[in-house]
Scaffold this active site. Structure first.
Site, PDB file in Angstrom:
ATOM      1  N   ASP A   1      -8.832 -24.571  38.528  1.00 57.90           N
ATOM      2  CA  ASP A   1     -10.177 -24.113  38.184  1.00 57.90           C
ATOM      3  C   ASP A   1     -10.602 -24.382  36.751  1.00 57.90           C
ATOM      4  O   ASP A   1     -11.639 -23.894  36.324  1.00 57.90           O
ATOM      5  CB  ASP A   1     -10.327 -22.621  38.496  1.00 57.90           C
ATOM      6  N   GLU A   2      -9.834 -25.111  35.999  1.00 59.26           N
ATOM      7  CA  GLU A   2     -10.311 -25.431  34.648  1.00 59.26           C
ATOM      8  C   GLU A   2      -9.871 -26.821  34.228  1.00 59.26           C
ATOM      9  O   GLU A   2      -8.858 -27.337  34.690  1.00 59.26           O
ATOM     10  CB  GLU A   2      -9.858 -24.384  33.628  1.00 59.26           C
TER      11      GLU A   2
ATOM     12  N   ASP B   1     -14.415 -23.765  32.872  1.00 54.76           N
ATOM     13  CA  ASP B   1     -13.509 -22.785  33.468  1.00 54.76           C
ATOM     14  C   ASP B   1     -14.282 -21.945  34.483  1.00 54.76           C
ATOM     15  O   ASP B   1     -15.275 -21.302  34.138  1.00 54.76           O
ATOM     16  CB  ASP B   1     -12.942 -21.901  32.339  1.00 54.76           C
TER      17      ASP B   1
HETATM   18 MG   LIG Z   1     -10.892 -19.484  35.361  1.00 53.39          MG
END
Ligand SMILES: [Mg+2]
Length: 393
Positions: A137-138, A43
């Protein structure tokens, strides 16, 4: 015994890795217990805000919010400096500004975020084909098959974080564990720029100490409901039997029962197909007037369209959900022959669906909008809409 989580600053990692390769630490997570996987949840740290701070030195070290500062603007992401003041994503910008008067608002630049996102996904795919992105983003990675013979999932996670730093000049946190549920909790444990490893046998104890609001899929509303039932931590949840959880949380009961014991049977799904994308808001005070409802609708449109854009989702059905103050709810949907073209069209249909219901028979406590019939959703498999995606606020 306390579960030990190591926050490993990047500068120390190289040393640590060298030690491991010298055989001083064999990485004891190489053993696979029956049915257990090796899962990494990666993350990025305050992703949008970090990209902005990276690209504009003026913003570094300052409280930054990505999003519109106007009356109906919503914070899409907040830097860690802003979070210290309580600023959170999905918070109305006016609230954020009140909490942090020096907050700097910047417009989002999705092209920059997508570019960084593409880079990190390429890094992930070097280590495993089993990558399940949750957002730009993860992602979850299943590294049970160690295709490059690196030796341990912990070491793979460290290499990934190093490469991300080298190639994007951004930091990521990682959780390493034997299933998705624990890995995601672990990535959050030592943020930012941290890492946490929870080995088989440690999961239940790790979960017991955590507040249930951190559990994936619970969300603030679920946490509120649990609090009323006396459930604050994983340990409280583990004390409830499965009948109780099913009665109170329906289809989520079984997931919660297992989660409280550190068990999660969900596989990492590469090419995960989303069924719907949306968001909803519960209001602190019930809403009944037309003007207030329209304003609430505008706010929901902003939040949900942001998510749609971020996910690059295209779909042709829009569903409005309202929950009255007596807790009964209703939905109204409209399907187009083509995908919703843009935010303007999304907003127009959202408002149309609402107008058709006015005047309402009683005040509402919740409003939500969902886009479904998504492009690429051709396989009618058993997957339910991702409830976690729906608990926005
Ligand atoms: Mg994040």
């Amino acid at each position: 015994m306390k579960t030990v989580c190591r926050a490993v600053p990047l500068s120390f990692q190289k040393v640590y890795l060298r030690q491991m390769s010298n055989g001083e630490d064999q990485g004891s997570d190489t053993e696979d217990e029956g049915g257990l996987r090796k899962i990494i949840h990666v993350d990025m740290d305050a992703f949008f805000a970090s990209v902005e701070q990276r690209d504009d030195p003026e913003l570094r070290g300052k409280p930054v919010a990505v999003g519109g500062s106007g009356g109906r603007g919503v914070v899409a992401a907040a830097s860690y400096e802003a979070r210290k003041f309580g600023v959170r994503s999905a918070m109305p910008s006016v609230t954020a500004k009140r909490l942090c008067p020096d907050l700097i608002f910047v417009r989002h630049r999705f092209d920059a975020y997508k570019e960084a996102s593409a880079t990190i996904r390429e890094i992930f795919r070097y280590f495993t084909p089993h990558v399940e992105p949750l957002s730009l983003d993860e992602a979850y990675l299943d590294v049970t098959d160690d295709i490059h013979g690196i030796g341990s999932a912990t070491r793979i996670a460290q290499l990934i974080r190093e490469r991300i730093k080298e190639q994007t000049n951004l930091t990521a946190s990682a959780g390493v564990s034997y299933n998705k549920f624990i890995a995601k909790l672990a990535s959050d444990q030592n943020k930012p720029d941290g890492m946490c490893v929870i080995k088989p046998g440690e999961g239940a104890q790790f979960v017991a100490s955590l507040p249930v609001r951190r559990f994936h899929g619970v969300g603030p509303k679920g946490a509120e409901k649990m609090a009323k039932l006396g459930i604050e931590t994983g340990a409280d949840l583990a004390a409830k039997d499965i009948e109780f959880l099913r009665a109170n949380f329906g289809s989520m009961g079984d997931y919660l029962y297992r989660a409280a014991r550190g068990i999660d049977l969900r596989p990492v799904r590469a090419n995960r197909i989303r069924k719907s994308l949306g968001g909803e808001r519960t209001y602190s005070e019930d809403i009944s007037s037309g003007a207030a409802l329209r304003e609430a609708m505008d706010n929901i449109i902003d939040i949900v369209w942001e998510r749609i854009e971020r996910a690059e989702a295209k779909g042709r059905t829009i569903t409005l959900k309202l929950k009255y103050n007596d807790f009964t709810s209703l939905t109204r949907a409209k399907s187009l022959t083509e995908n919703v073209a843009d935010k303007l069209e999304f907003a127009r249909i959202g408002h149309e669906l609402l107008e058709e219901l006015l005047p309402l028979p009683m005040p509402i406590r919740l409003m939500g909008l969902t886009l479904s019939n998504l492009e690429g959703d051709s396989d009618k498999d058993e997957r339910k809409p991702d409830t976690a995606q729906l608990s926005l606020l």
